[in-house]
Design a protein around this motif. Structure first.
Motif, PDB file in Angstrom:
ATOM      1  N   PRO A  15     -11.296   7.097  -8.021  1.00  0.00           N
ATOM      2  CA  PRO A  15     -10.752   5.758  -7.741  1.00  0.00           C
ATOM      3  C   PRO A  15      -9.866   5.732  -6.506  1.00  0.00           C
ATOM      4  CG  PRO A  15      -9.600   6.763  -9.581  1.00  0.00           C
ATOM      5  CD  PRO A  15     -10.715   7.693  -9.219  1.00  0.00           C
ATOM      6  N   VAL A  16      -9.793   4.555  -5.899  1.00  0.00           N
ATOM      7  CA  VAL A  16      -8.892   4.296  -4.782  1.00  0.00           C
ATOM      8  C   VAL A  16      -7.868   3.257  -5.231  1.00  0.00           C
ATOM      9  CG1 VAL A  16     -10.537   4.887  -2.980  1.00  0.00           C
ATOM     10  CG2 VAL A  16     -10.450   2.548  -3.830  1.00  0.00           C
ATOM     11  N   GLN A  17      -6.775   3.158  -4.509  1.00  0.00           N
ATOM     12  CA  GLN A  17      -5.690   2.242  -4.854  1.00  0.00           C
ATOM     13  C   GLN A  17      -5.771   0.990  -3.990  1.00  0.00           C
ATOM     14  OE1 GLN A  17      -3.149   2.861  -7.180  1.00  0.00           O
ATOM     15  NE2 GLN A  17      -2.500   0.770  -6.807  1.00  0.00           N
ATOM     16  N   HIS A  18      -5.897  -0.172  -4.623  1.00  0.00           N
ATOM     17  CA  HIS A  18      -5.803  -1.446  -3.906  1.00  0.00           C
ATOM     18  C   HIS A  18      -4.326  -1.801  -3.824  1.00  0.00           C
ATOM     19  CE1 HIS A  18      -6.026  -5.770  -3.153  1.00  0.00           C
ATOM     20  NE2 HIS A  18      -7.235  -5.533  -2.654  1.00  0.00           N
ATOM     21  N   LYS A  19      -3.895  -2.380  -2.732  1.00  0.00           N
ATOM     22  CA  LYS A  19      -2.476  -2.645  -2.524  1.00  0.00           C
ATOM     23  C   LYS A  19      -1.896  -3.630  -3.532  1.00  0.00           C
ATOM     24  CE  LYS A  19      -2.516  -1.314   2.263  1.00  0.00           C
ATOM     25  NZ  LYS A  19      -2.244  -1.653   3.649  1.00  0.00           N
ATOM     26  N   ALA A  20      -2.724  -4.487  -4.138  1.00  0.00           N
ATOM     27  CA  ALA A  20      -2.206  -5.455  -5.104  1.00  0.00           C
ATOM     28  C   ALA A  20      -2.869  -5.358  -6.475  1.00  0.00           C
ATOM     29  CB  ALA A  20      -2.378  -6.871  -4.563  1.00  0.00           C
ATOM     30  N   LEU A  21      -4.125  -4.935  -6.523  1.00  0.00           N
ATOM     31  CA  LEU A  21      -4.895  -4.975  -7.773  1.00  0.00           C
ATOM     32  C   LEU A  21      -4.928  -3.673  -8.545  1.00  0.00           C
ATOM     33  CD1 LEU A  21      -7.911  -7.104  -6.521  1.00  0.00           C
ATOM     34  CD2 LEU A  21      -5.915  -7.873  -7.806  1.00  0.00           C
ATOM     35  N   GLY A  22      -4.446  -2.576  -7.978  1.00  0.00           N
ATOM     36  CA  GLY A  22      -4.432  -1.302  -8.697  1.00  0.00           C
ATOM     37  C   GLY A  22      -5.647  -0.435  -8.390  1.00  0.00           C
ATOM     38  N   LEU A  23      -5.968   0.454  -9.324  1.00  0.00           N
ATOM     39  CA  LEU A  23      -7.052   1.421  -9.120  1.00  0.00           C
ATOM     40  C   LEU A  23      -8.413   0.775  -9.306  1.00  0.00           C
ATOM     41  CD1 LEU A  23      -5.667   4.559 -10.968  1.00  0.00           C
ATOM     42  CD2 LEU A  23      -5.794   4.189  -8.516  1.00  0.00           C
ATOM     43  N   MET A  24      -9.390   1.224  -8.486  1.00  0.00           N
ATOM     44  CA  MET A  24     -10.766   0.743  -8.582  1.00  0.00           C
ATOM     45  C   MET A  24     -11.699   1.777  -7.963  1.00  0.00           C
ATOM     46  SD  MET A  24     -10.436  -2.269  -5.726  1.00  0.00           S
ATOM     47  CE  MET A  24      -9.276  -3.133  -6.731  1.00  0.00           C
ATOM     48  N   LEU A  25     -12.974   1.680  -8.302  1.00  0.00           N
ATOM     49  CA  LEU A  25     -13.987   2.598  -7.769  1.00  0.00           C
ATOM     50  C   LEU A  25     -14.772   1.933  -6.652  1.00  0.00           C
ATOM     51  CD1 LEU A  25     -15.550   4.213 -10.957  1.00  0.00           C
ATOM     52  CD2 LEU A  25     -14.227   5.365  -9.204  1.00  0.00           C
ATOM     53  N   ILE A  26     -15.115   2.698  -5.628  1.00  0.00           N
ATOM     54  CA  ILE A  26     -16.008   2.210  -4.580  1.00  0.00           C
ATOM     55  C   ILE A  26     -17.433   2.416  -5.078  1.00  0.00           C
ATOM     56  CG2 ILE A  26     -16.809   2.538  -2.217  1.00  0.00           C
ATOM     57  CD1 ILE A  26     -13.967   3.508  -1.536  1.00  0.00           C
ATOM     58  N   LYS A  52      -8.762  -2.393   4.828  1.00  0.00           N
ATOM     59  CA  LYS A  52      -7.323  -2.437   5.127  1.00  0.00           C
ATOM     60  C   LYS A  52      -6.477  -2.636   3.868  1.00  0.00           C
ATOM     61  CE  LYS A  52      -7.193  -7.353   6.307  1.00  0.00           C
ATOM     62  NZ  LYS A  52      -6.940  -8.309   7.370  1.00  0.00           N
ATOM     63  N   PHE A  53      -7.085  -3.086   2.758  1.00  0.00           N
ATOM     64  CA  PHE A  53      -6.348  -3.283   1.516  1.00  0.00           C
ATOM     65  C   PHE A  53      -6.394  -2.068   0.597  1.00  0.00           C
ATOM     66  CE2 PHE A  53      -7.470  -7.715   2.639  1.00  0.00           C
ATOM     67  CZ  PHE A  53      -6.184  -8.177   2.809  1.00  0.00           C
ATOM     68  N   LEU A  54      -7.139  -1.036   0.984  1.00  0.00           N
ATOM     69  CA  LEU A  54      -7.289   0.141   0.137  1.00  0.00           C
ATOM     70  C   LEU A  54      -6.465   1.301   0.668  1.00  0.00           C
ATOM     71  CD1 LEU A  54     -11.134   0.044  -0.496  1.00  0.00           C
ATOM     72  CD2 LEU A  54      -9.315  -0.807  -1.979  1.00  0.00           C
ATOM     73  N   ASP A  55      -6.010   2.142  -0.258  1.00  0.00           N
ATOM     74  CA  ASP A  55      -5.222   3.321   0.075  1.00  0.00           C
ATOM     75  C   ASP A  55      -5.614   4.458  -0.860  1.00  0.00           C
ATOM     76  OD1 ASP A  55      -3.387   4.111   1.985  1.00  0.00           O
ATOM     77  OD2 ASP A  55      -1.857   2.724   1.279  1.00  0.00           O
ATOM     78  N   GLU A  56      -5.165   5.650  -0.536  1.00  0.00           N
ATOM     79  CA  GLU A  56      -5.378   6.771  -1.442  1.00  0.00           C
ATOM     80  C   GLU A  56      -4.465   6.605  -2.649  1.00  0.00           C
ATOM     81  OE1 GLU A  56      -5.157  10.548   0.481  1.00  0.00           O
ATOM     82  OE2 GLU A  56      -6.164   9.804   2.261  1.00  0.00           O
ATOM     83  N   PRO A  57      -4.919   6.991  -3.836  1.00  0.00           N
ATOM     84  CA  PRO A  57      -4.065   6.867  -5.024  1.00  0.00           C
ATOM     85  C   PRO A  57      -2.775   7.655  -4.854  1.00  0.00           C
ATOM     86  CG  PRO A  57      -6.313   7.382  -5.651  1.00  0.00           C
ATOM     87  CD  PRO A  57      -6.230   7.515  -4.159  1.00  0.00           C
TER      88      PRO A  57
END
Length: 64
Positions: A15-26, A52-57
């Protein structure tokens, strides 16, 4: 996040970290728009998301 990092998480099925929505899978690296990936939320919803809205967990974001 850039496309190289997104590819790494996509291949590893992590999973990756969305800046507002939390963890999700690509789930798809190349949807119809440039600089976007298709992600799957924990509740099963699939949507397109700009890189741009995704980050590493584990990284914290201060500019929300």
């Amino acid at each position: 996040m850039d496309i190289q990092a997104a590819t790494k998480y996509y291949i590893a099925n992590k999973p990756v970290q969305h800046k507002a929505l939390g963890l999700m899978l690509i789930v798809d690296l190349y949807p119809s728009r440039l600089d976007t990936v298709q992600v799957k939320l924990p509740n099963g919803v699939v949507m397109n998301c700009e890189l741009k809205f995704l980050d590493e967990p584990g990284k914290t974001t201060k500019n929300l």
